[in-house]
Design a protein around this motif. Structure first.
Motif, PDB file in Angstrom:
ATOM      1  N   THR A   1      20.120  -6.602 -26.705  1.00  0.00           N
ATOM      2  CA  THR A   1      20.033  -7.088 -27.834  1.00  0.00           C
ATOM      3  C   THR A   1      18.544  -5.656 -28.235  1.00  0.00           C
ATOM      4  O   THR A   1      18.350  -5.378 -29.198  1.00  0.00           O
ATOM      5  N   ASP A   2      18.108  -6.142 -27.480  1.00  0.00           N
ATOM      6  CA  ASP A   2      16.518  -5.132 -27.510  1.00  0.00           C
ATOM      7  C   ASP A   2      16.695  -3.719 -27.091  1.00  0.00           C
ATOM      8  O   ASP A   2      15.817  -2.618 -27.749  1.00  0.00           O
ATOM      9  N   GLY A   3      18.095  -3.187 -26.747  1.00  0.00           N
ATOM     10  CA  GLY A   3      18.023  -1.772 -26.551  1.00  0.00           C
ATOM     11  C   GLY A   3      17.757  -1.480 -25.558  1.00  0.00           C
ATOM     12  O   GLY A   3      18.773  -0.184 -25.147  1.00  0.00           O
ATOM     13  N   THR A   4      17.910  -2.032 -24.366  1.00  0.00           N
ATOM     14  CA  THR A   4      18.316  -1.687 -23.021  1.00  0.00           C
ATOM     15  C   THR A   4      19.104  -1.628 -22.959  1.00  0.00           C
ATOM     16  O   THR A   4      20.189  -2.584 -22.576  1.00  0.00           O
ATOM     17  N   THR A   5      19.816  -1.090 -21.915  1.00  0.00           N
ATOM     18  CA  THR A   5      20.326  -0.723 -21.494  1.00  0.00           C
ATOM     19  C   THR A   5      20.470  -0.347 -19.770  1.00  0.00           C
ATOM     20  O   THR A   5      19.534   0.148 -19.115  1.00  0.00           O
TER      21      THR A   5
END
Length: 98
Positions: free
Chosen positions: A46-50
């Protein structure tokens, strides 16, 4: 196994902390790779980490195959021919009109 950053440079070490749901999602995505060896799996927090997981193959990359050295000049020649052709046609049309 290869661990790389977003620019493709290899990393020697990486730490990944996953919740139970993320572990389950990773395992399901990895099992889908078995069905589609050309595909990849992307896990996003959810924090954008991929986290991207790719199926490793022994096939050579385009650079290793040696195709990159001749594709670029071919594209350049095609673009030059299109530009010269467009200029010639445009000049011919202007000559016909005036």
């Amino acid at each position: 196994m290869e661990i790389a950053d977003d620019r493709g440079r290899s990393l020697n070490e990486a730490t990944v902390r996953l919740t139970d749901e993320e572990i389950l999602e990773l395992l399901v995505a990895a099992s889908d790779l078995e069905k589609d060896p050309e595909g990849h799996a992307m896990l996003r927090a959810t924090d954008g980490t991929t986290l991207a997981v790719y199926h490793a193959t022994d096939d050579p990359t385009p650079l290793q195959r040696g195709t990159d050295w001749w594709v670029g000049p071919l594209v350049l020649i095609a673009v030059i021919l299109v530009v010269v052709g467009a200029y010639t046609i445009g000049r011919g049309l202007v000559d016909l009109l005036f």
